[in-house]
Write an enzyme that holds these catalytic residues in place. Structure first.
Site, PDB file in Angstrom:
ATOM      1  N   CYS A  52      -8.443 -45.447 -15.721  1.00 55.07           N
ATOM      2  CA  CYS A  52      -8.330 -44.266 -14.674  1.00 55.07           C
ATOM      3  C   CYS A  52      -8.936 -44.941 -13.344  1.00 55.07           C
ATOM      4  O   CYS A  52     -10.193 -45.434 -13.679  1.00 55.07           O
ATOM      5  CB  CYS A  52      -9.019 -43.179 -15.214  1.00 55.07           C
ATOM      6  SG  CYS A  52      -8.728 -41.558 -13.965  1.00 55.07           S
ATOM      7  N   ARG A  56       0.973 -34.690 -14.228  1.00 55.47           N
ATOM      8  CA  ARG A  56      -0.311 -34.776 -14.647  1.00 55.47           C
ATOM      9  C   ARG A  56      -1.217 -34.482 -13.483  1.00 55.47           C
ATOM     10  O   ARG A  56      -2.637 -34.192 -13.528  1.00 55.47           O
ATOM     11  CB  ARG A  56      -0.678 -36.057 -15.262  1.00 55.47           C
ATOM     12  CG  ARG A  56      -2.105 -36.200 -15.985  1.00 55.47           C
ATOM     13  CD  ARG A  56      -2.373 -37.241 -16.734  1.00 55.47           C
ATOM     14  NE  ARG A  56      -3.404 -37.122 -17.863  1.00 55.47           N
ATOM     15  CZ  ARG A  56      -4.671 -37.158 -17.389  1.00 55.47           C
ATOM     16  NH1 ARG A  56      -4.996 -37.383 -16.089  1.00 55.47           N
ATOM     17  NH2 ARG A  56      -5.787 -36.889 -18.165  1.00 55.47           N
TER      18      ARG A  56
END
Length: 505
Positions: free
Chosen positions: A320, A419
């Site tokens: 991430c 998302r």
């Protein structure tokens, strides 16, 4: 004026557990890792859904498919099938998990008597089953005429054109049981007659289901299996805040035990509206988690909205890059500690316990212990599970070493705009994840066994036999940069590690 937090944002690596007194009866073999998965009210005898071990796999295409779900449920954890695929494909994955081990199994690989050996081999390759019932119409519930197993044919001595009717074990030689037979009685028949499988038939001799010896053996060797009331593996499924009105019914119909909204940031009206829709159409029968949040306000918002559990973590995952791309996030340890306090306060005020899941920031096995000690009820892991045989990503050779491909849902490869949806266009405007490799680590079972033994040993060092007791007794200390160095091997020349001593990162 902007609000400034007094304390810095800290990671798990900045903390250590200080050991407590270990009683003589506090040994790893006696430790229970059972933990609540969904919310429950104070005074209720038991949480509606619990995990046997506090580990769930991330809602990622590189991590959680039906194969991973079966492997993890076998060890007592839970997978959340990834939602970045069509509704039909996700529901099919959920259904395959629910059908994999049901005690009474509806056969998905069936034969008719006029099929050939070549078709038998093709079905075996497609479904992986060596036991196939033969029915008059080739369906799962046709009239039972026989059964074919690997013992009924030899490829080296038979023609691929040979008909199933010529080599199957016929109905008159089969031991069967009538519809309505209990699972215990079916297993007794299997053992008494030394069978590998037992067909269950109705009054007209139509096939109803099959019961397998391997399912009984599997449960005996995997006592922590996560099973539902019908002895089927439990499985979760990811959803988004856009197509939930179509996706949720399909996943519920397929048998999903719990849902979770997959989002990089959960403190939003989009998640509240999703939860409200689920409650309006299913009441409390459908369990749904939400997130991710990193502070008390975010937790309270989702708990008040009706979430069954809340996930913690923004930007801490190994793939991430949300923090460096957007400047949003918080150290995983600090976030877990604050949200755990908010969870406990919410419980005192309302009598409702909402479990929290620490998602991200776990690099070493001992970080799982720290997350639980800080108040997490369970942890969600991506990179950890992506390394194993059971993950759906490809195993490749990179510079002479086997690796597994691993990519973030916010990467260009996944393009999972849902998302990161903020109500705008249906596309990914910029990346919040990377495409990468992780070292291949072998089987899930072997690696999880080591990880869980480390966790149990740590709990015993703190004098705890259960996770709630661990959280109550844990003593945590901040560590300096130099003490982190001191905590590893230092001032020595290391020899090559033996295989059993390899780090399970």
């Amino acid at each position: 004026m902007a609000y400034y937090f007094d304390e810095p944002s800290r990671t798990f690596n900045e903390y250590l557990l200080v050991p407590g007194h270990t009683p003589a009866d506090c040994i790893p073999a006696r430790v229970s890792l059972k933990t609540p998965l969904v919310k429950y009210r104070k005074g209720e005898e038991e949480c509606p859904l619990s995990l046997s071990v506090p580990m769930v796999s991330a809602i990622m295409a590189a991590v959680s498919d039906d194969k991973m779900a079966v492997a993890l449920a076998t060890e007592g954890g839970l997978s959340f099938i990834y939602g970045n695929q069509s509704i039909e494909d996700e529901a099919a994955m959920v259904a395959r998990v629910k059908d994999y081990k049901a005690g009474f199994v509806t056969s998905d690989a069936n034969l008719s008597p006029d099929m050939t050996l070549e078709q038998v081999v093709a079905l075996k390759e497609q479904y992986g089953h060596s036991t196939m019932p033969v029915t008059d119409d080739g369906s799962a519930h046709g009239k039972l005429l026989g059964i074919v197993t690997e013992r009924d044919y030899r490829l080296s001595r038979m023609s691929m054109d040979e008909k199933v009717a010529d080599f199957m074990t016929p109905r008159e030689k089969l031991v069967v049981a009538p519809d309505g037979t209990s699972l215990k009685a079916a297993n007794d028949i299997i053992w008494d007659h030394k069978l590998n499988s037992l067909p269950i038939v109705d009054a007209d001799d139509h096939l109803v289901a099959l019961v397998f010896r391997k399912d009984y053996d599997s449960h005996k060797s995997n006592p922590d299996e996560l099973l539902d009331a019908h002895k089927r593996y439990m499985v979760g499924a990811g959803i988004n805040s856009r197509d939930y009105a179509e996706r949720v019914p399909a996943l519920v119909e397929a048998g999903a035990d719990v849902l979770c909204i997959d989002s990089s940031e959960g403190y939003s009206d989009w998640q509240k509206m999703t939860i409200e829709w689920v409650r309006e159409h299913y009441g409390n029968d459908v369990k749904i988690g939400a997130g991710n949040v990193v502070d008390a306000e975010g937790f309270r918002f989702l708990a008040d909205a009706g979430a069954d559990f809340v996930k913690i973590g923004i930007g801490g995952g190994s793939i991430c890059i949300t923090r460096e791309t957007k400047g949003i996030g918080r150290g995983q340890a600090t976030a877990t500690i604050e949200v755990a306090k908010a969870r406990d306060e919410y419980f005192r005020e309302t009598g409702v316990y909402v479990p929290i899941c620490s998602d991200g920031g776990i690099v070493y096995d001992h970080h799982i212990s720290l997350a639980l000690a800080m108040g997490a009820d369970f942890v969600m892991l991506g990179r950890y599970f992506a390394r194993f045989d059971e993950s759906p990503s490809a195993k490749v050779m990179v510079n002479g070493t086997y690796m597994k491909e691993y990519w973030g849902e916010g990467s260009a490869r996944a393009r999972n705009w849902g998302r990161y949806d903020l109500g705008g266009k249906k596309s990914l405007s910029f990346e919040e994840g990377v495409d990468s490799y992780v070292p291949y680590a072998g089987s899930l079972k072997d690696n999880m066994a080591i990880t869980l033994l480390k966790l149990k040993s740590t709990m015993c060092n703190c004098g705890a036999l259960t996770i709630p007791e661990f959280q109550d007794k844990a003593k945590l200390t901040l560590v300096s940069a130099t003490s982190i160095v001191e905590g590893g091997a230092h001032d020595v020349l290391l020899k090559d590690k033996a295989p059993y001593a390899s780090n399970t990162r």
